[in-house]
Each structure stands twice: as C-alpha cells, then as structure tokens.
Design a protein around this motif. Structure first.
Motif, PDB file in Angstrom:
ATOM      1  N   CYS A 119     -30.993  26.125 -50.855  1.00 23.31           N
ATOM      2  CA  CYS A 119     -29.535  25.399 -51.143  1.00 23.31           C
ATOM      3  C   CYS A 119     -28.593  26.436 -51.775  1.00 23.31           C
ATOM      4  O   CYS A 119     -28.942  27.141 -52.427  1.00 23.31           O
ATOM      5  CB  CYS A 119     -29.697  24.087 -51.880  1.00 23.31           C
ATOM      6  N   TYR A 149     -18.200  22.881 -50.794  1.00 21.68           N
ATOM      7  CA  TYR A 149     -19.140  23.268 -49.551  1.00 21.68           C
ATOM      8  C   TYR A 149     -20.614  23.403 -50.135  1.00 21.68           C
ATOM      9  O   TYR A 149     -20.787  24.020 -51.289  1.00 21.68           O
ATOM     10  CB  TYR A 149     -18.609  24.481 -49.041  1.00 21.68           C
ATOM     11  N   ASN A 168     -17.174  27.978 -41.133  1.00 22.15           N
ATOM     12  CA  ASN A 168     -18.199  27.368 -42.319  1.00 22.15           C
ATOM     13  C   ASN A 168     -19.794  27.649 -42.110  1.00 22.15           C
ATOM     14  O   ASN A 168     -20.472  27.415 -42.733  1.00 22.15           O
ATOM     15  CB  ASN A 168     -18.145  25.846 -41.975  1.00 22.15           C
ATOM     16  N   ASP A 169     -19.804  28.865 -41.267  1.00 19.89           N
ATOM     17  CA  ASP A 169     -21.255  29.399 -41.177  1.00 19.89           C
ATOM     18  C   ASP A 169     -21.489  30.712 -41.597  1.00 19.89           C
ATOM     19  O   ASP A 169     -20.386  31.466 -41.448  1.00 19.89           O
ATOM     20  CB  ASP A 169     -21.681  29.460 -39.569  1.00 19.89           C
ATOM     21  N   LEU A 208     -28.765  29.100 -41.159  1.00 28.18           N
ATOM     22  CA  LEU A 208     -28.297  27.868 -41.534  1.00 28.18           C
ATOM     23  C   LEU A 208     -28.726  26.464 -40.843  1.00 28.18           C
ATOM     24  O   LEU A 208     -28.838  26.672 -39.707  1.00 28.18           O
ATOM     25  CB  LEU A 208     -26.695  27.985 -41.415  1.00 28.18           C
ATOM     26  N   SER A 236     -23.961  26.644 -52.757  1.00 31.71           N
ATOM     27  CA  SER A 236     -22.703  26.068 -52.675  1.00 31.71           C
ATOM     28  C   SER A 236     -21.705  27.063 -52.747  1.00 31.71           C
ATOM     29  O   SER A 236     -21.618  28.237 -53.429  1.00 31.71           O
ATOM     30  CB  SER A 236     -22.728  24.814 -53.755  1.00 31.71           C
ATOM     31  N   THR A 239     -20.740  15.971 -42.846  1.00 33.41           N
ATOM     32  CA  THR A 239     -22.063  16.969 -42.758  1.00 33.41           C
ATOM     33  C   THR A 239     -21.944  17.489 -41.271  1.00 33.41           C
ATOM     34  O   THR A 239     -21.387  16.897 -40.613  1.00 33.41           O
ATOM     35  CB  THR A 239     -23.433  16.330 -43.159  1.00 33.41           C
ATOM     36  N   TYR A 293     -24.883  21.882 -43.271  1.00 32.62           N
ATOM     37  CA  TYR A 293     -23.835  22.136 -44.225  1.00 32.62           C
ATOM     38  C   TYR A 293     -22.865  20.968 -44.370  1.00 32.62           C
ATOM     39  O   TYR A 293     -22.821  20.123 -43.531  1.00 32.62           O
ATOM     40  CB  TYR A 293     -23.003  23.528 -43.717  1.00 32.62           C
ATOM     41  N   GLY A 301     -25.862  23.363 -38.354  1.00 30.42           N
ATOM     42  CA  GLY A 301     -25.820  24.689 -38.374  1.00 30.42           C
ATOM     43  C   GLY A 301     -26.709  25.328 -37.095  1.00 30.42           C
ATOM     44  O   GLY A 301     -26.645  24.814 -36.245  1.00 30.42           O
ATOM     45  N   SER A 321     -24.896  23.826 -48.404  1.00 31.92           N
ATOM     46  CA  SER A 321     -25.533  24.152 -47.338  1.00 31.92           C
ATOM     47  C   SER A 321     -27.009  24.293 -47.577  1.00 31.92           C
ATOM     48  O   SER A 321     -27.373  24.605 -48.719  1.00 31.92           O
ATOM     49  CB  SER A 321     -24.879  25.457 -46.916  1.00 31.92           C
ATOM     50  N   TRP A 322     -27.649  24.226 -46.523  1.00 28.45           N
ATOM     51  CA  TRP A 322     -29.231  24.577 -46.481  1.00 28.45           C
ATOM     52  C   TRP A 322     -29.563  25.696 -45.598  1.00 28.45           C
ATOM     53  O   TRP A 322     -29.051  25.663 -44.378  1.00 28.45           O
ATOM     54  CB  TRP A 322     -30.022  23.338 -46.130  1.00 28.45           C
ATOM     55  N   TYR A 323     -30.331  26.753 -46.044  1.00 27.26           N
ATOM     56  CA  TYR A 323     -30.933  27.852 -45.326  1.00 27.26           C
ATOM     57  C   TYR A 323     -32.383  27.855 -45.142  1.00 27.26           C
ATOM     58  O   TYR A 323     -32.860  27.180 -46.335  1.00 27.26           O
ATOM     59  CB  TYR A 323     -30.288  29.089 -45.724  1.00 27.26           C
TER      60      TYR A 323
END
Lengths: 114, 109
Positions: free
Chosen positions: A91, A31, B95-96, A45, A93, A55, A48, A58, A33-35
């Motif tokens: 970023c 997993y 997933n959030d 988010l 994970s 992909t 992700y 978010g 993700s970018w925030y």
C-alpha cells in the motif's frame, strides 16, 4: 510517526477464501494505492484512490475490490482467492491528488494462496 | 500504454567499480523516481527527477533524466557492499506509477 501501516504482514489462504488487506495512513494523504509485487515484474498498480469516496482501477484490477470511506483507510478485498494472487502487496500514499510527490510505502503483506 | 524497461536486471560488481543502470520508458512523462528495496523490505525513495536534464546526487549514487530520449540513468560510483539491493525506476502517468522490473545489484568485496 506511523506512516503507512499494513496488516497482516503474512497470510495463507486456501483457494476460494476471501480476505481483506488493511492499509491505514496518518499523514492526511489524499492519494492511496495498492500494488502487487511479483518476481521479475516490478510493482504493478491494482487500484488507487484520489480521495475519500473515489476509487479507480489500475493495471491489474481483476479479482480485487477496494473502497475509500475515510481519508485514512484503503482496504483491499479478495473475494475469492486464487493461486495467481500469491504475491507481496504494498500500500502507498502521497499528499498530492495525483502522484505529484513522493510515494510512501507500507511494509508489505505477503499473501500465499494454496 | 506506458512501458518501463530497466537493464540490466542483474548486476554483480566488485567494490570500488563504477556502473550505470538504465531505465527506458515508452510514453511522455515529466516525472521519474528511483527507489531502493532491500530483501524482504519496503521501497525507499532515492530520487525524484522532474524535468529534462535533471541530475540528482546522493553519496555514491547519481541519477539523471533525458525526457527527449525517454531515458534515465542511475550511476554508481566506487561501489561499496552497502549498496547491494534492488533498484527500481518508476515513471508517473497521471495517477499511475509504472515500475521497471528492477535491477538486483550485488557488490562483492
């Protein structure tokens, strides 16, 4: 251990320019993700990925694209930067396919769009 | 939609005092995290709370979770200057991970 590595740490763009924020992790995490972090709003988010080739969007995906061709890398692309995208980007994970374990964050990338 | 609300957003404390930060969330979740962020730095995981009634403690910080009330608390005991930072709660929904706005804590001598 490198953990989650983000580049660049700082970037200034002009409106309409494009760029890619790079993110790499060496922990074999599925997993990623970018925030984005804006003052007074916590982290939100953007996109992700639960594994290579997968992909999803978010909370705030507009204006951003992502791809996940390998387990290690998860780049974030801004196709036409806007001042509203001025922010700090993180970023993250985790080893679980969903967010089941601790989320490891990179050091952040501070982006300014003029 | 999952909403996460923290209060207070700003907290100024004297060293040696106790205080509690509150995190309310709107949708059922069985997993809640607390993070610390120093200025200009990344986020550091403090606690993960996995079930109703869960309590975790590390030094002067203690976190608890009440899933029925959809409430988590972060209690600070006998604050010291080194605890000055911004604290975030984050709630997992599949997933959030949704974050609260953060509580900026300043501990004064």
């Amino acid at each position: 251990n490198a953990g989650v590595t983000q580049t660049p740490k700082f970037q200034v763009l002009k409106t309409g320019q494009s760029m890619t924020l790079q993110c790499a992790q060496d922990m074999n995490h599925e997993y990623m993700s970018w925030y984005r972090q804006d003052p007074g709003m916590g982290l939100r988010l953007i996109h992700y990925s639960v594994g290579a080739g997968i992909t999803d969007q978010g909370e705030v995906p507009n204006g951003y694209n992502v791809s996940r061709s390998t387990t290690e890398d998860f780049p974030l692309r801004l196709l036409s930067a806007a001042p509203s995208q001025t922010s700090v980007y993180f970023c993250a994970s985790t080893e679980a396919s969903g967010i089941g374990g601790e989320l490891f964050f990179g050091e952040g990338s501070r982006l300014t769009v003029l | 939609e999952l909403k996460v609300e923290q209060n207070p957003l700003f907290l100024s404390m004297q060293e040696g005092k106790n205080y509690t930060i509150y995190c309310n969330y709107s949708t059922t979740s069985d997993r809640l995290y607390w993070y610390r962020q120093d200025p200009g730095k990344s986020l550091e995981s403090l606690f993960v709370l996995l079930s109703n009634g869960a309590v975790k403690q590390e030094g002067r910080l203690m976190a608890s979770l009440d899933t029925k009330a959809r409430l988590s608390t972060l209690h600070i005991t006998a604050a010291v200057h080194d605890l000055s930072a911004t604290y975030f709660c984050a709630v997992v929904l599949i997933n959030d991970m949704r974050f609260g706005a953060g509580t900026r804590l300043t501990v004064k001598p």
